[in-house]
Scaffold this active site. Structure first.
Site, PDB file in Angstrom:
ATOM      1  CB  SER A 107      86.244  96.450  58.104  1.00 18.96           C
ATOM      2  OG  SER A 107      87.564  96.859  58.236  1.00 18.96           O
ATOM      3  N   GLY A 108      87.305  95.308  61.099  1.00 16.13           N
ATOM      4  CA  GLY A 108      87.711  95.730  62.447  1.00 16.13           C
ATOM      5  C   GLY A 108      87.028  94.921  63.549  1.00 16.13           C
ATOM      6  CB  THR A 112      92.909  89.391  60.772  1.00 10.73           C
ATOM      7  OG1 THR A 112      92.165  89.759  59.620  1.00 10.73           O
ATOM      8  CG2 THR A 112      94.292  88.985  60.394  1.00 10.73           C
ATOM      9  CG  ASN A 157      91.267  96.758  61.255  1.00  7.13           C
ATOM     10  OD1 ASN A 157      92.187  97.056  62.018  1.00  7.13           O
ATOM     11  ND2 ASN A 157      90.997  95.517  60.904  1.00  7.13           N
ATOM     12  CB  SER A 160      91.554  97.014  57.090  1.00  9.60           C
ATOM     13  OG  SER A 160      90.437  96.470  56.470  1.00  9.60           O
ATOM     14  CB  SER A 161      92.235  91.393  55.856  1.00  8.55           C
ATOM     15  OG  SER A 161      92.511  91.119  57.195  1.00  8.55           O
ATOM     16  N   GLY A 384      83.182  90.738  56.187  1.00  6.82           N
ATOM     17  CA  GLY A 384      81.764  90.626  56.551  1.00  6.82           C
ATOM     18  C   GLY A 384      80.940  91.589  55.707  1.00  6.82           C
ATOM     19  CD  GLU A 386      83.525  96.777  53.407  1.00  7.78           C
ATOM     20  OE1 GLU A 386      84.371  96.178  54.082  1.00  7.78           O
ATOM     21  OE2 GLU A 386      83.740  97.192  52.261  1.00  7.78           O
TER      22      GLU A 386
HETATM   23  N1  ATP Z   1      90.719  89.258  70.578  1.00  7.20           N
HETATM   24  C1  ATP Z   1      91.239  90.468  70.507  1.00  7.20           C
HETATM   25  N2  ATP Z   1      91.928  90.947  71.557  1.00  7.20           N
HETATM   26  C2  ATP Z   1      92.447  92.190  71.530  1.00  7.20           C
HETATM   27  N3  ATP Z   1      92.340  93.018  70.474  1.00  7.20           N
HETATM   28  C3  ATP Z   1      91.662  92.592  69.402  1.00  7.20           C
HETATM   29  C4  ATP Z   1      91.091  91.291  69.359  1.00  7.20           C
HETATM   30  N4  ATP Z   1      90.487  91.157  68.175  1.00  7.20           N
HETATM   31  C5  ATP Z   1      90.704  92.313  67.506  1.00  7.20           C
HETATM   32  N5  ATP Z   1      91.398  93.183  68.227  1.00  7.20           N
HETATM   33  C6  ATP Z   1      91.788  94.545  67.855  1.00  7.20           C
HETATM   34  O1  ATP Z   1      91.012  94.930  66.790  1.00  7.20           O
HETATM   35  C7  ATP Z   1      91.808  95.233  65.654  1.00  7.20           C
HETATM   36  C8  ATP Z   1      91.114  94.775  64.386  1.00  7.20           C
HETATM   37  O2  ATP Z   1      91.100  93.390  64.327  1.00  7.20           O
HETATM   38  P1  ATP Z   1      91.237  92.588  62.985  1.00  7.20           P
HETATM   39  O3  ATP Z   1      92.327  93.118  62.176  1.00  7.20           O
HETATM   40  O4  ATP Z   1      91.276  91.168  63.334  1.00  7.20           O
HETATM   41  O5  ATP Z   1      89.878  92.916  62.313  1.00  7.20           O
HETATM   42  P2  ATP Z   1      89.284  92.253  61.021  1.00  7.20           P
HETATM   43  O6  ATP Z   1      87.955  91.753  61.385  1.00  7.20           O
HETATM   44  O7  ATP Z   1      90.232  91.298  60.458  1.00  7.20           O
HETATM   45  O8  ATP Z   1      89.116  93.500  60.102  1.00  7.20           O
HETATM   46  P3  ATP Z   1      89.267  93.570  58.543  1.00  7.20           P
HETATM   47  O9  ATP Z   1      88.039  92.992  57.959  1.00  7.20           O
HETATM   48  O10 ATP Z   1      89.387  94.990  58.315  1.00  7.20           O
HETATM   49  O11 ATP Z   1      90.481  92.803  58.209  1.00  7.20           O
HETATM   50  C9  ATP Z   1      93.104  94.538  65.886  1.00  7.20           C
HETATM   51  O12 ATP Z   1      94.163  95.199  65.263  1.00  7.20           O
HETATM   52  C10 ATP Z   1      93.229  94.578  67.388  1.00  7.20           C
HETATM   53  O13 ATP Z   1      93.758  95.824  67.787  1.00  7.20           O
HETATM   54 MG    MG Z   2      91.338  91.218  58.847  1.00 10.01          MG
END
Ligand code: ATP
Ligand code: MG
Length: 1047
Positions: A107-108, A112, A157, A160-161, A384, A386
């Site tokens: 997460s984070g 996404t 996050n 977070s999805s 991923g 957890e």
């Molecule tokens: N390529 C990137 N460039 C800039 N910031 C990023 C990038 N990727 C992620 N972030 C930052 O990290 C935060 C978390 O990313 P994201 O929501 O994609 O995580 P995730 O892997 O989908 O987490 P979750 O599993 O909780 O959904 C985003 O809100 C953004 O602020």
């Molecule tokens: Mg996500």
């Protein structure tokens, strides 16, 4: 990789495959750190992309960057999401097959964000039409809607999805995105009713309260303040700095209109969202019987209105449970705890199913109705591995999912490797790796697996509890190598496992799960009477989500774990049929801080994501492989035999090349179509040689090219010059020809004119005449007479004779006029005297012509030359002229030197101081000269006593003297020019004769007859009369000669 080869010295290696110590975790982390600190967040492991969340906006997602990666060979540019996306897209287009991109990470970690960026990449770079624009917008806008309903702020996050998502993007045969389909997995429903400290409920609740307009909130019976809602405040962070709910609300509202939501849909959807909030605020209390009753009826009224359910039935359903006893249905009142459980179950159920409805609705709008065959690229954004402090049922499902995906990855990678080796005819060398199938089996095996055991416990009659479940596990899988409980563990491990825990040894590491809640969560029970209420709801969405048929189905619904297992199985099937690409996201630190690289946390993720495993598999055989053509193309310059062109088969070319470079047999293998290089150092050495050679070649190429350019420019210039020259010569020749033609015509005309020049002016001679006139006049202009004496005049052509004469006269008049105007008074007087002379002597007397050029002087002697006595004597008279003369006596004709003085009234013959004779002009009878140039003048005086007789004088300037005399005396008509002889009076009545003759010597003498003979010497023309020397002195005073007109 070619890009990586070039850039490897800059910041680490772009491809972990090129790491020398590929088995070292430290080297792996080192490379990742080095790159991350330079904001290089992407690194490859072969074709897998490792991405480290930068936690800051990087300038690598611009349209320019997108265009840069579009259609470029995967290995040519630095690692990027776009390279993965583009590669999948290009292979899809060329091979017309399906693909998926698996994005995983904790997460984070940025899953996404990565999937959104890939979607944007396709939206920007794929060909599209105006028609397809809507599809593109819908694909892009489905994200904010799904995120609003499926994402929440967690401790890890802010966005977070809370569900797994697999999205298919469909492309037509031209490669244009034409539709899409979304599959969602395991939405975290428990969040609707409970949030941990520091976490929030799903975004949509806060967005609605913050952004929804007053009327909407009023209609939904909501207040703007989230603090009023129990379901929103458990995490105590309704307001989050990084989230702008108001803005997000606007985006979601706009998205609804684009993805085909009607106003009714929206109304019912928010009715459900609001109902969940109202549900959360329902409080129960015990009545006197210990049964639960609703404390305040206002919430339930709103729910009844919004869900279109009958109030009293709803009320009853929330406080009672329908039990089927044999064929009868009995309503059993609930206690307060069960009532709260029922309330939360309703909230979770309606939210969970509404989310599924939402996904289906979006799918409806993304669906492509066209039946033509399409290819797809699937984006899997899934949770991923957890590992929390307390891991529950959800973590169990998530980690199980990751085990499955890891297996898929290993299988596919190994399969791909093996297939490639087989295809290339290279001996397959078994790769040592950990096959996690054993763990997957532990979880999912029918009857024996953990899920089956859990289901069994959920379904069996009697008092099943989480602890009984744990016992069952120990009983059935206790001997499994990857399963441990406190009871089964050894002394050392026991301490870290609680009595209610069980531990699984996942491929990525150990995870301890707390069995508490497993049964309840797996059952996900909703009381039947509550289901009935919902099935009869007037809210369309609820009615669609809770079908009446469900009530009739007497079979127990599938448990959550089984549902999840099944959906995972079908997901794996979907994925197995497609070509994979992988993106592994890593979270660099827990504080969302840019630039901070937490070694411990990352090592953990590297392990959980199986990156070392993947690298090992990828490197087990060969570090590098490339098609012969590509390899030869790149390195052919290193061998003279292959440079610049190799005309034989590529494989032979490569053989020659590597032989020349000196590869050792253990360093490489030659397949059917590819060369396989075992060690990175071999490749680096080749690349270094290539780099060095490239410079040489480039400078040679540059020189050649510059030479070529120079030559081309020169030839161009030369051509241009020749063309110009030709044009100019042509122009000159045309001009000359024209001139010649003109000249010929002119000459012809001229000749014609000349022939006809005598004719009166006509066509034939007009030009000639004009020309000759013109030329004559022009020439005349330069040859005009310079002075009055100049008689020259250009001979005119006959046609201009008259004009010429007129011009000549005009010119002469003009010269005369000019001459006259230039004369002084003195000169004028002289000339007038000359005029008199001319009238008297012209044509009569010898020497006249010669005298013409001799200007008359004022006087030959000055007054001072006279004796003062003489001056005294003639005082009172104005002396006009004095000249020396010779006077001949009247009798003996003796020559005496005398001066002749002319005054205004008389002429005096003076001898020194004496006046020898005075002749008053008034008495003057005549003046005679001979026609010869003898200088003799005779002044005839009257016969009276005073006068002695005629005066015979000889003077040098005879014409001057005579003229002055006759002018002063005003007796021009008395002058006589005699020929031969003349008579003169001697005095007292006597006369003498003077004879004029010519002889060899000039003489004046008295001849034998007594006559005065004057002999003029035979003179050559122009010779002066010779006079006695004393007279000659007067010549010294002669003025400069002048030239009067001879006519
Ligand atoms: N390529 C990137 N460039 C800039 N910031 C990023 C990038 N990727 C992620 N972030 C930052 O990290 C935060 C978390 O990313 P994201 O929501 O994609 O995580 P995730 O892997 O989908 O987490 P979750 O599993 O909780 O959904 C985003 O809100 C953004 O602020
Ligand atoms: Mg996500």
């Amino acid at each position: 990789m070619e890009g990586a080869l070039i850039a490897r010295d800059k910041v680490g290696v772009q491809d972990f495959v090129l790491l020398d110590s590929h088995t070292s975790e430290a080297a792996f982390l080192n490379n990742l750190r080095k790159r991350y600190q330079e904001n290089l967040i992407y690194t490859y492991i072969g074709s897998l992309l490792v991405s480290v969340n930068p936690y800051q906006e990087l300038d690598i997602y611009t349209v320019t960057q997108m265009q840069l990666y579009r259609g470029v060979n995967f290995f040519e540019l630095p690692p990027h999401l776009y390279a993965i996306a583009d590669n999948a897209y290009r292979v899809m287009c060329s091979e017309y097959n399906n693909h998926f991109i698996l994005i995983s990470g904790e997460s984070g970690a940025g899953k996404t964000e990565a999937s959104k960026k890939i979607l944007q990449y396709y939206a920007v770079t794929c060909p599209t039409t105006e028609q397809l624009q809507t599809v593109r917008d819908r694909l892009l806008l489905s994200n904010p809607v799904l995120e609003a309903f499926g994402n929440a702020k967690t401790l890890r996050n802010d966005n977070s999805s809370r569900f797994g998502k697999y999205m298919d993007i469909q492309f037509d045969f031209k490669g244009a995105p034409v539709g899409g389909h979304i599959l969602s997995y395991l939405i975290e429903k428990s969040r609707v009713v409970h949030q941990n400290h520091g976490e929030r409920n799903f975004h949509i609740f806060y967005q609605l309260l913050e952004g929804g307009d007053k009327d909407l909130l009023c209609w939904l019976g909501l207040e703007r303040n989230p603090q009023k809602y129990t379901y929103l405040i458990q995490g105590r962070c309704a307001k989050v700095f990084s989230i702008n709910d108001k803005n997000d609300w606007k985006i979601v509202r706009k998205a609804f209109s684009i993805i085909d939501f009607t106003e009714k849909d929206i109304e019912h959807l928010f009715g459900i969202v609001a109902s969940v909030l109202h549900l959360g605020n329902i409080q129960f209390e015990e009545d006197s019987n210990g049964h639960a009753i609703i404390r305040d009826g206002s919430q339930i009224k709103w729910i009844s209105k919004l869900l279109g359910a009958h109030l009293s039935i709803l009320q009853e359903a929330l406080t009672h449970r329908k039990i089927e006893a044999r064929s009868e249905e009995v309503l059993s009142p609930l206690n307060v705890d069960l009532a709260f459980y029922a309330r939360d179950a309703v909230a979770k159920a309606i939210y969970g199913r509404t989310f599924t409805w939402l996904v289906n609705k979006i799918n409806g709008s993304l669906a492509n109705k066209d039946s033509t065959q399409k290819t797809v690229i699937g984006l899997l954004d899934i949770y991923g591995f957890e590992v929390l402090d307390t891991n529950s049922f959800e973590q169990f499902c998530i980690n199980y999912c990751n085990e499955k995906l890891q297996q898929l990855l290993i299988e596919m990678t190994l399969k791909a490797e093996q297939e490639e080796y087989e295809l290339e005819g290279i001996e397959w060398e078994p790769i040592p790796y950990f096959n996690n199938k054993i763990i997957c089996d532990l979880v999912e095996q029918k009857h024996k697996g953990i899920i089956s055991i859990l289901d069994e416990e959920c379904l069996r009659p009697g008092e099943a509890t989480d602890l009984s479940f744990l016992e069952k596990l120990e009983e059935k899988v206790g001997d499994h190598a990857h399963f441990v409980t406190r009871k089964l563990a050894d002394q050392k491990t026991r301490k870290s496992i609680d009595w209610v825990d069980f531990r699984l040894l996942h491929y990525a590491g150990e995870v301890t799960y707390c069995a508490v809640g497993f049964l309840e969560k797996n059952n996900d029970l909703l009381y039947r009477n509550l289901k009935e209420v919902l099935c009869n709801s007037k809210n369309n969405i609820i009615r669609e989500c809770f079908l009446l048929s469900e009530l009739d189905n007497r079979r127990r619904p599938e448990t959550v774990a089984t549902q999840f297992k099944n959906s995972l199985t079908s997901l794996i099937e979907i994925l197995m049929s497609k070509e994979p690409s992988y993106i592994r996201c890593i979270k660099p630190n827990e504080n969302k801080e840019p630039g901070k690289f937490d070694d411990f946390l990352i090592r953990h993720q590297v392990k959980y994501l199986g990156l070392m495993e993947h690298l090992r598999v990828r490197r087990a055989g060969f570090a590098y492989r490339r098609k012969y053509e590509l390899f030869l193309q790149r390195y052919k310059c290193l061998c003279p035999a292959t440079w610049p062109h190799w005309h034989g088969p590529a494989v032979e070319g490569v053989e020659r090349l590597i032989k020349h470079i000196g590869y050792k047999p253990e360093e490489y293998k030659l397949g059917r179509t590819k060369i396989f290089i075992r060690f990175p150092k071999t490749l680096f050495a080749t690349e270094d040689a290539f780099e060095y050679r490239k410079h040489l070649l480039i400078s040679r190429l540059q020189a050649k090219y510059k030479g070529f350019l120079g030559k081309r420019a020169y030839q161009k210039k030369r051509k241009a010059a020749i063309k110009l020259e030709a044009c100019w010569r042509g122009a000159l020749a045309r001009r000359a020809a024209k001139k010649r033609t003109w000249a010929v015509q002119t000459i012809r005309k001229f000749i014609n004119g000349f022939i006809n020049r005598k004719k009166p002016l006509c066509q034939e001679n007009r030009d000639f005449v004009r020309l000759s006139q013109y030329h004559y006049l022009m020439k005349l202009r330069d040859h005009l007479p310079k002075n009055v004496l100049d008689q020259s005049w250009l001979q005119p052509p006959s046609i201009l004779e008259e004009t010429s004469e007129m011009l000549r006269k005009m010119c002469m008049r003009n010269l005369v006029r000019k001459y006259c105007r230039g004369l002084t008074a003195e000169r004028k007087g002289q000339l007038q005297q000359k005029v008199v002379t001319s009238a008297v002597f012209s044509g009569k007397k010898e020497g006249y012509l010669e005298s013409l050029s001799q200007p008359f002087l004022e006087t030959r002697l000055k007054e001072n030359d006279l004796n003062p006595k003489v001056l005294q004597l003639i005082r009172g008279e104005n002396i006009k002229y004095v000249t020396p003369v010779i006077k001949y006596d009247r009798n003996g004709f003796k020559a005496r030197e005398r001066l002749l003085v002319l005054t205004q009234s008389s002429a005096y013959v003076v001898e020194m101081a004496k006046i020898k004779q005075k002749i008053e002009y008034s008495t003057l009878k005549g003046i005679s000269t001979s026609n010869l140039s003898d200088g003799i003048v005779v002044i005839h005086v009257p016969e009276d006593n005073k006068q002695k007789g005629d005066v015979i004088l000889q003077c040098e300037h005879i014409f001057e003297v005579v003229t002055k005399l006759c002018i002063l005396a005003n007796k021009q008509n008395l002058i006589k020019v005699v020929k031969g002889s003349l008579r003169f009076r001697v005095g007292s009545g006597k006369e003498g004769t003077m004879v004029f003759t010519v002889g060899p010597e000039p003489q004046v003498f008295k001849d034998k007859t007594g006559q005065l003979t004057v002999v003029r010497a035979q003179l050559s023309r122009g010779r002066q009369l010779e006079l006695p020397p004393w007279i000659s002195i007067c010549r010294e005073h002669s003025p400069p000669s002048w030239e009067p007109r001879r006519d």
